[in-house]
Design a protein around this motif. Structure first.
Motif, short mmCIF file in Angstrom:
data_model
loop_
_atom_site.label_atom_id
_atom_site.label_comp_id
_atom_site.label_asym_id
_atom_site.label_seq_id
_atom_site.Cartn_x
_atom_site.Cartn_y
_atom_site.Cartn_z
N HIS A 131 0.82 -1.22 0.00
CA HIS A 131 0.00 0.00 0.00
C HIS A 131 0.85 1.27 0.00
O HIS A 131 0.48 2.27 -0.61
CB HIS A 131 -0.90 -0.01 1.24
CG HIS A 131 -2.03 0.96 1.19
ND1 HIS A 131 -3.21 0.68 0.53
CD2 HIS A 131 -2.17 2.21 1.71
CE1 HIS A 131 -4.02 1.72 0.64
NE2 HIS A 131 -3.43 2.65 1.35
N PHE A 132 1.98 1.24 0.70
CA PHE A 132 2.86 2.39 0.82
C PHE A 132 4.31 1.99 0.52
O PHE A 132 4.66 0.82 0.63
CB PHE A 132 2.82 2.97 2.25
CG PHE A 132 1.49 3.52 2.67
CD1 PHE A 132 1.01 4.71 2.14
CD2 PHE A 132 0.71 2.86 3.61
CE1 PHE A 132 -0.22 5.22 2.53
CE2 PHE A 132 -0.52 3.35 4.00
CZ PHE A 132 -0.99 4.54 3.47
N HIS A 186 3.29 12.19 5.45
CA HIS A 186 2.38 11.34 4.68
C HIS A 186 1.06 11.17 5.44
O HIS A 186 0.81 10.14 6.06
CB HIS A 186 3.04 9.98 4.45
CG HIS A 186 2.59 9.28 3.21
ND1 HIS A 186 1.26 9.17 2.85
CD2 HIS A 186 3.29 8.65 2.23
CE1 HIS A 186 1.17 8.50 1.72
NE2 HIS A 186 2.38 8.17 1.32
N ASP A 244 -1.79 10.37 4.53
CA ASP A 244 -2.61 9.23 4.13
C ASP A 244 -2.33 8.00 4.99
O ASP A 244 -3.22 7.15 5.16
CB ASP A 244 -2.38 8.89 2.66
CG ASP A 244 -3.08 9.86 1.72
OD1 ASP A 244 -3.91 10.65 2.21
OD2 ASP A 244 -2.80 9.83 0.51
N GLU A 245 -1.12 7.90 5.53
CA GLU A 245 -0.83 6.78 6.42
C GLU A 245 -1.72 6.85 7.66
O GLU A 245 -2.26 5.84 8.11
CB GLU A 245 0.64 6.78 6.83
CG GLU A 245 1.01 5.63 7.76
CD GLU A 245 2.41 5.76 8.35
OE1 GLU A 245 3.05 4.72 8.58
OE2 GLU A 245 2.86 6.91 8.58
N LYS A 293 -4.66 8.31 7.91
CA LYS A 293 -6.04 8.01 7.52
C LYS A 293 -6.24 6.51 7.35
O LYS A 293 -7.28 5.96 7.74
CB LYS A 293 -6.38 8.74 6.22
CG LYS A 293 -6.43 10.26 6.37
CD LYS A 293 -6.80 10.92 5.06
CE LYS A 293 -6.88 12.43 5.21
NZ LYS A 293 -7.25 13.10 3.93
N TRP A 294 -5.23 5.84 6.83
CA TRP A 294 -5.27 4.38 6.65
C TRP A 294 -5.40 3.68 8.01
O TRP A 294 -6.23 2.77 8.16
CB TRP A 294 -4.01 3.96 5.90
CG TRP A 294 -3.77 2.49 5.82
CD1 TRP A 294 -4.48 1.58 5.08
CD2 TRP A 294 -2.73 1.75 6.47
NE1 TRP A 294 -3.95 0.31 5.25
CE2 TRP A 294 -2.86 0.40 6.08
CE3 TRP A 294 -1.69 2.11 7.32
CZ2 TRP A 294 -2.00 -0.60 6.54
CZ3 TRP A 294 -0.82 1.13 7.76
CH2 TRP A 294 -0.98 -0.21 7.39
N GLN A 351 -8.84 4.38 9.64
CA GLN A 351 -9.88 3.56 9.02
C GLN A 351 -9.88 2.16 9.62
O GLN A 351 -10.94 1.59 9.92
CB GLN A 351 -9.66 3.50 7.50
CG GLN A 351 -10.69 2.69 6.74
CD GLN A 351 -12.09 3.28 6.82
OE1 GLN A 351 -12.27 4.49 6.88
NE2 GLN A 351 -13.10 2.42 6.84
N THR A 393 -3.96 20.65 6.60
CA THR A 393 -3.69 19.22 6.72
C THR A 393 -4.12 18.71 8.09
O THR A 393 -4.79 17.67 8.20
CB THR A 393 -2.19 18.95 6.51
OG1 THR A 393 -1.81 19.39 5.20
CG2 THR A 393 -1.88 17.47 6.67
N ASP A 442 -7.93 18.59 8.53
CA ASP A 442 -8.49 17.43 7.85
C ASP A 442 -8.31 16.17 8.69
O ASP A 442 -9.24 15.39 8.89
CB ASP A 442 -7.82 17.27 6.49
CG ASP A 442 -8.39 16.13 5.68
OD1 ASP A 442 -9.64 15.99 5.65
OD2 ASP A 442 -7.61 15.36 5.09
N LEU A 443 -7.10 15.97 9.22
CA LEU A 443 -6.83 14.78 10.02
C LEU A 443 -7.62 14.79 11.32
O LEU A 443 -8.08 13.74 11.79
CB LEU A 443 -5.33 14.68 10.32
CG LEU A 443 -4.43 14.35 9.12
CD1 LEU A 443 -2.96 14.55 9.48
CD2 LEU A 443 -4.66 12.90 8.66
#
Length: 288
Positions: A23-24, A66, A68-69, A71-72, A75, A100, A103-104
């Motif tokens: 994924h990363f 990063h 997105d890490e 958020k991953w 989730q 940023t 959002d997080l």
């Protein structure tokens, strides 16, 4: 405890990792770290957690800058409620850092930021553009993990003094050279850092991989742990497993927990509960 029949307390592991190599793209681990150079899942972490008296965990980033890490992981925490916090990789020098973080922070599991300094110039932590980002963290009441090594410690008192309201924590007791039994300069530096602000904490974590991987004993760590607790006090020390990195030194998550238990056995049950739960809850505002 290793048979999975432990009575679970509401203790907190303040430092674990998971990663997905499909994924990363990670700079570390590499094939040189063979046993952990594989995808490590939340399910595997929780399975290991359940073999200990520890109930909850806080994920700490593996990727710099990063979001997105984070958020991953957040989730996945929907399926694994044992994950009670996320410390993410956010670029502190990004002019849009406020956006940023906003959002997080839509997910209350997001607690703070860490940056892996091994990948930067030794003076990175002193830079003004970095400090602008730290000022935003301070303003928003977020936390900052300091991943340090001994050669960086001389910079930290000035940084802590500049941000007295920013909750910071030194990861892995700043990775002293335990295998070489080097301690005196590290002790001086850590004492100075601890005395700068009541808002700086220290994780007793990541020690086994700084010792002899094949033959470490609890006695190897005792002078380091004694100094950390005497310098920071029982109200500013937290337990962390550094799982799965600890397994490189042939230590399971339960082994690391039992090591902490042995090293703090002279403290009262109230003080140990602070180090295993209460301080983490206060530092990260955990919902536990």
């Amino acid at each position: 405890m290793a048979d999975g029949t432990s009575v679970h307390e509401d203790y907190v592991d303040t430092h674990f990792h998971i990663w997905d190599l499909d994924h990363f793209k990670y700079p570390w681990p590499t094939s040189n770290e063979g046993p952990i150079f594989r995808t490590v899942t939340a399910a595997e972490y929780v399975d290991n957690l359940r073999k200990t008296p520890v109930k909850y965990g806080v994920f700490v980033q593996c990727l710099n800058g990063h979001p997105d890490e984070s958020k991953w992981v957040m989730q996945q925490a929907k399926s694994w409620p044992e994950i009670k916090g996320v410390v993410g990789g956010v670029d502190l020098t990004d002019p849009n850092i406020r956006g940023t973080l906003a959002d997080l922070c839509k997910d209350p599991l997001f607690k703070g930021v860490r940056h892996i300094l091994d990948m930067e110039d030794p003076t990175w932590i002193t830079r003004e553009d970095v400090h602008k980002g730290m000022a935003v963290l301070e303003e928003l009441g977020m936390t900052f993990d300091l991943l340090l090594r001994p050669h960086l410690l001389s910079h930290i008192p000035r940084v802590v003094a500049k941000f007295p309201r920013l909750k910071m924590v030194v990861d892995h007791i700043a990775k002293p050279y335990i295998k070489a039994k080097e301690i005196e300069q590290w002790k001086k530096d850590m004492t100075e850092i601890a005395h700068q602000s009541k808002n700086i904490y220290c994780k007793i974590s990541g020690m086994v991989t700084e010792a002899d991987w094949d033959s470490w004993t609890p006695e190897d760590f005792m002078p380091y742990v004694e100094h950390i607790i005497s310098s920071f006090g029982v109200d500013r020390v937290m337990f962390g497993s550094d799982w799965p990195v600890c397994t490189l030194a042939k230590a399971s998550l339960n082994d690391v927990f039992e090591l902490f238990t042995k090293l703090t056995s002279s403290y009262s049950s109230e003080d140990r509960r602070k180090m295993l739960r209460d301080n983490a809850k206060e530092f990260h505002s955990l919902d536990i």
